[in-house]
Design a protein around this motif. Structure first.
Motif, mmCIF file in Angstrom:
data_model
loop_
_atom_site.group_PDB
_atom_site.id
_atom_site.type_symbol
_atom_site.label_atom_id
_atom_site.label_comp_id
_atom_site.label_asym_id
_atom_site.label_seq_id
_atom_site.Cartn_x
_atom_site.Cartn_y
_atom_site.Cartn_z
ATOM 1 N N GLY A 207 17.646 9.570 -15.349
ATOM 2 C CA GLY A 207 16.266 8.553 -14.774
ATOM 3 C C GLY A 207 15.467 8.328 -15.935
ATOM 4 O O GLY A 207 14.484 8.124 -15.505
ATOM 5 N N GLN B 242 7.157 0.401 -4.010
ATOM 6 C CA GLN B 242 8.425 0.683 -3.937
ATOM 7 C C GLN B 242 8.960 2.174 -3.616
ATOM 8 O O GLN B 242 9.821 2.569 -4.040
ATOM 9 C CB GLN B 242 9.074 0.120 -5.327
ATOM 10 C CG GLN B 242 8.669 -1.279 -5.556
ATOM 11 C CD GLN B 242 9.542 -2.012 -4.463
ATOM 12 O OE1 GLN B 242 10.823 -2.021 -4.266
ATOM 13 N NE2 GLN B 242 8.620 -2.902 -3.776
ATOM 14 N N SER C 34 12.605 4.231 -3.823
ATOM 15 C CA SER C 34 12.743 5.095 -4.729
ATOM 16 C C SER C 34 13.595 6.606 -4.007
ATOM 17 O O SER C 34 14.404 7.283 -4.970
ATOM 18 C CB SER C 34 11.435 5.781 -5.288
ATOM 19 O OG SER C 34 11.050 4.811 -6.161
ATOM 20 N N VAL D 5 19.563 3.383 -4.527
ATOM 21 C CA VAL D 5 18.648 2.906 -5.175
ATOM 22 C C VAL D 5 18.543 3.822 -6.526
ATOM 23 O O VAL D 5 18.228 5.016 -6.300
ATOM 24 C CB VAL D 5 17.404 2.481 -4.983
ATOM 25 C CG1 VAL D 5 16.428 2.121 -5.790
ATOM 26 C CG2 VAL D 5 17.434 1.638 -3.820
ATOM 27 N N THR E 57 16.683 4.969 -10.141
ATOM 28 C CA THR E 57 15.427 4.828 -10.718
ATOM 29 C C THR E 57 15.269 5.398 -12.054
ATOM 30 O O THR E 57 15.711 6.366 -12.127
ATOM 31 C CB THR E 57 14.412 5.553 -9.524
ATOM 32 O OG1 THR E 57 14.519 4.895 -8.563
ATOM 33 C CG2 THR E 57 12.933 5.083 -10.184
ATOM 34 N N GLN F 195 12.354 5.855 -15.351
ATOM 35 C CA GLN F 195 10.895 5.464 -15.762
ATOM 36 C C GLN F 195 10.501 6.096 -17.114
ATOM 37 O O GLN F 195 11.166 7.092 -17.598
ATOM 38 C CB GLN F 195 9.926 6.061 -14.613
ATOM 39 C CG GLN F 195 9.997 7.395 -14.221
ATOM 40 C CD GLN F 195 9.245 7.882 -13.221
ATOM 41 O OE1 GLN F 195 8.177 7.168 -13.021
ATOM 42 N NE2 GLN F 195 9.157 8.948 -12.508
ATOM 43 N N LYS G 3 14.566 -4.490 -10.671
ATOM 44 C CA LYS G 3 13.173 -4.403 -10.384
ATOM 45 C C LYS G 3 12.302 -3.854 -11.395
ATOM 46 O O LYS G 3 12.641 -2.797 -12.059
ATOM 47 C CB LYS G 3 12.914 -3.784 -9.004
ATOM 48 C CG LYS G 3 13.623 -4.511 -7.708
ATOM 49 C CD LYS G 3 13.179 -3.655 -6.637
ATOM 50 C CE LYS G 3 13.358 -2.448 -6.323
ATOM 51 N NZ LYS G 3 13.386 -1.936 -4.963
ATOM 52 N N GLN H 266 3.789 2.445 -6.852
ATOM 53 C CA GLN H 266 4.719 1.936 -7.492
ATOM 54 C C GLN H 266 4.794 0.482 -7.278
ATOM 55 O O GLN H 266 5.418 -0.192 -6.523
ATOM 56 C CB GLN H 266 6.185 2.446 -7.122
ATOM 57 C CG GLN H 266 6.408 3.887 -7.509
ATOM 58 C CD GLN H 266 7.621 4.594 -7.156
ATOM 59 O OE1 GLN H 266 8.437 3.878 -6.817
ATOM 60 N NE2 GLN H 266 7.922 5.935 -7.276
ATOM 61 N N GLN I 266 14.096 -0.180 -11.432
ATOM 62 C CA GLN I 266 15.074 0.298 -10.046
ATOM 63 C C GLN I 266 16.136 -0.616 -10.006
ATOM 64 O O GLN I 266 16.129 -1.860 -10.559
ATOM 65 C CB GLN I 266 14.292 0.218 -8.731
ATOM 66 C CG GLN I 266 13.432 1.350 -8.614
ATOM 67 C CD GLN I 266 12.685 1.194 -7.278
ATOM 68 O OE1 GLN I 266 12.958 0.309 -6.643
ATOM 69 N NE2 GLN I 266 11.841 2.412 -7.220
ATOM 70 N N GLN J 187 19.848 -1.814 -7.648
ATOM 71 C CA GLN J 187 20.286 -1.634 -6.306
ATOM 72 C C GLN J 187 21.246 -2.566 -6.084
ATOM 73 O O GLN J 187 21.179 -3.664 -6.983
ATOM 74 C CB GLN J 187 19.333 -1.532 -5.097
ATOM 75 C CG GLN J 187 18.527 -2.698 -5.164
ATOM 76 C CD GLN J 187 16.945 -2.346 -4.335
ATOM 77 O OE1 GLN J 187 16.264 -1.558 -5.022
ATOM 78 N NE2 GLN J 187 16.683 -2.977 -3.533
#
Length: 655
Positions: free
Chosen positions: A431, A477, A481, A486, A488, A490, A522, A547, A597, A599
């Motif tokens: 992630g 968001q 998460s 979905v 994620t 970061q 996103k 978020q 993100q 999805q």
């Protein structure tokens, strides 16, 4: 050709049509008279103010092919001066109809109450009291060989030519403005423009209705926005002019749009349950699901060349309907009209927010200033005053762009800024998101995997709403998460500000166990857990950990090779998708994180992909909708990344 200036249009109709029109126009007034309300009283008072300052004329203006377009003209009663004309052409009607019925305001915003123009409002072909046949996004005719070759450019030209000859007290200059669908008519009207047209302001203009504007985004259909729109806008062929049908408000029977559209099942059920042959524009969608010749002819961008009037294109960073249109309009004019006065303004606004409200917030996001007031006072009105009334030249750059995050207006000599550097945010195992590509041999899995189930799609908002709330574009968001479908990624907390300015360009390496798939990307600003709540905010929203969605776009995987020729995926075989999301101008502040993100559903904002390839998703059977496993790769061999344009820290805005 016959024309009747200064004569109420209603008096030119047949007696039967006149009676129907009078009933249509007078019934609401009669009802208000019986049961007055504060709103009705305020509207009546506002109309009286307009009437005191302006004389209204209703006209049928002849076009070169003999069609007459209904036009309402408001001329200042003070005839000691001359005035420029400011025109809006619209498919939505120029009510109120009747020479003695006055609008409650004139011009794009209340700011025009203190600055008189000759205000012109026109029903486009086939709408309301204009003759002719309505055409969705009228294709431009670049070479006109005779009077039958007409389009919005020629209709605007003929209108201006006629007005100059028949309306008194003008100064010989014309401006055109309009937002959303009227934004398209503004852009189209300023191609091969009449010499008197000196200034054009397309605002949130629909530019390519299939690709990026109201209907489709990268092949994915905007479901609640268009389902409701076609319930009230569409109309079939007509035999006489008259008021467009007033459809009863569409009633879902539930405030929960997610549940309503899920219960609808396949879009193939919409016709039999709701439209029942009454909405030809919906039928057009069903017949043209891909970017075929029908939609390609309605792409205005190739025709925005040789533009002579000064252009001020306006858009909002959080416009849920027409965000791509202004950016694409500006770029097309910049590339194809060298030497044109071509400017763009983008603010932190929802659809049309620049001409109403304060512009200091959208949903949970705050911008620290009344940006809409600034636009109305310091940008739009000075632009028209300069080009139409010889007012002082406003100090506007080619690109006036509001930078969210820092909440500052930035001035650029071009857009994207010339000093922006192309960089890529790469997905990493665990992630992690970073500007460095994944290492050649990390020992970690080469992909992230999730199961996408069309029966349980990811919602695009956390709460419930019947349609498409515009605030979704800044929505928190955190709820997404937490879903297993979905994925994620970061960054670590940033050690310095990072400003991105320009398009966002994903390159995805993916696979699916099905034969079709959507992928939604996103871009999100994650506020620190130590962030304070907004000052003077009583909503209870907690900014800590917010978020904040900055940009989100779907891509319908069947169009990864061509928007006009869809192809299926080969099940479980890696493939790639590259596309561009609309631009962002945002500073991620020190201590914040950048999040991405991904999805495969975003419902009901985007219709569901059956995840089984069918020739036409509008005609898919309910049984075609199936679960599928999605893989998103993040290895050195298949590095999924999000391309962004990064400004050097400390760089000057004007470049």
């Amino acid at each position: 050709m016959r024309a009747t200036p200064d004569t109420p249009f209603m008096s030119q109709l047949s007696h039967r049509r006149l009676a129907l029109g009078a009933l249509f126009l007078c019934l609401p007034a009669a009802l208000h008279a019986q049961r007055p309300t504060p709103n009705a009283a305020a509207a009546a008072a506002a109309a009286e103010v307009v009437k005191a300052g302006y004389q209204k004329h209703e006209m049928r203006i002849p076009m070169r092919d003999g069609v007459h377009l209904f036009t309402a003209v408001y001329v200042p009663r003070d005839t000691t001066r001359t005035y420029p004309m400011l025109m809006t052409r619209t498919p939505y009607g120029v009510a109120p109809y009747g020479a003695d019925a006055y609008r409650t305001s004139l011009g794009p915003s209340a700011r025009y109450a203190d600055e008189p123009f000759i205000f012109v409002y026109q029903d486009v072909r086939g709408r309301n009291y204009s003759e002719g046949r309505f055409t969705e996004m009228t294709p431009h005719v670049p070479v006109k060989r005779g009077p039958r070759d007409v389009d919005e450019s020629s209709d605007a030209y003929d209108t201006v030519e006629w007005l100059l000859k028949h309306v008194r007290h003008h100064n010989g200059r014309v401006g055109i403005t309009g937002g959303s669908y009227p934004g398209f008519y503004t852009s189209a009207s300023c191609i091969d423009a009449h010499p008197a047209i000196k200034a054009c302001s397309p605002q949130a203009p629909i530019t390519d209705i299939w690709q990026g504007d109201d209907l489709f985004h990268n092949g994915a259909f905007l479901l609640p926005h268009n389902f409701g729109f076609y319930q009230r806008f569409g109309r079939g062929p007509r035999t006489e002019v008259g008021p467009d049908p007033v459809f009863a408000p569409f009633t879902m029977g539930t405030p929960d749009g997610y549940q309503f559209y899920l219960s609808l099942g396949s879009l193939a059920n919409a016709e039999s349950r709701y439209f029942k042959g009454t909405q030809p524009l919906w039928t057009t969608l069903v017949d043209h699901p891909s970017y075929d010749a029908y939609w390609q002819a309605r792409n205005l961008r190739p025709h925005l060349k040789g533009m002579k009037p000064a252009i001020l294109t306006v858009g909002g960073w959080f416009d849920a309907e027409d965000l791509a249109g202004p950016l694409n309009t500006y770029r097309a004019i910049e590339a194809q009209s060298p030497g044109a006065t071509n400017m763009i303004v983008m603010g932190p606004w929802v659809h049309g927010g620049w001409n109403r409200g304060d512009g200091d917030r959208v949903g949970n996001a705050r911008f620290g200033a009344k940006t809409s007031e600034f636009y109305r006072d310091s940008v739009e009105l000075p632009f028209f005053l300069h080009h139409l009334k010889d007012g002082p030249r406003p100090p506007l750059p080619d690109a006036l762009m509001f930078e969210t995050g820092s909440n500052e207006w930035r001035r650029y000599a071009s857009w994207p800024p010339k000093n922006a550097v192309a960089r890529t945010l790469y997905l990493h195992p665990g992630g992690v998101l970073a500007f460095e590509p994944p290492p050649a041999a990390s020992g970690a899995a080469a992909y992230e995997e999730y199961v996408s189930d069309p029966a349980k799609p990811v919602p695009f908002i956390e709460g419930i709403a019947p349609g498409m709330p515009r605030e979704y574009m800044t929505a928190d968001q955190r709820f997404a998460s937490r879903r297993p479908d979905v994925i994620t990624f970061q960054t670590a907390p940033l050690t310095e500000d990072v400003t991105i300015a320009g398009p966002v360009s994903p390159l995805l390496h993916v696979a699916t166990s099905g034969t079709d798939a959507d992928f939604v990307v996103k871009l999100i600003d994650v506020h620190p857990d130590s962030a304070s709540d907004w000052p003077d905010d009583s909503s209870g929203f907690r900014v800590a950990g917010y978020q904040q969605l900055l940009r989100g776009e779907p891509f319908r995987g069947r169009y990864r090779r061509s928007f006009s020729a869809p192809v299926p995926f080969v099940a479980n075989q890696p493939d790639s998708i590259a596309f561009a999301m609309p631009d962002v101008n945002h500073t991620f502040r020190k201590g914040h994180r950048i999040m991405v993100q991904i999805q495969s559903t975003w419902f009901p904002y985007i219709d569901r992909n059956p995840q089984t390839f069918v020739p036409n998703i509008f005609k898919a059977k309910d049984s075609d909708f199936r679960k599928a496993s999605m893989r998103v790769y993040h290895s050195a061999q298949r590095p999924t990344g999000i391309g962004v344009m990064v400004l050097p820290q400390g760089s000057s805005a004007m470049n």
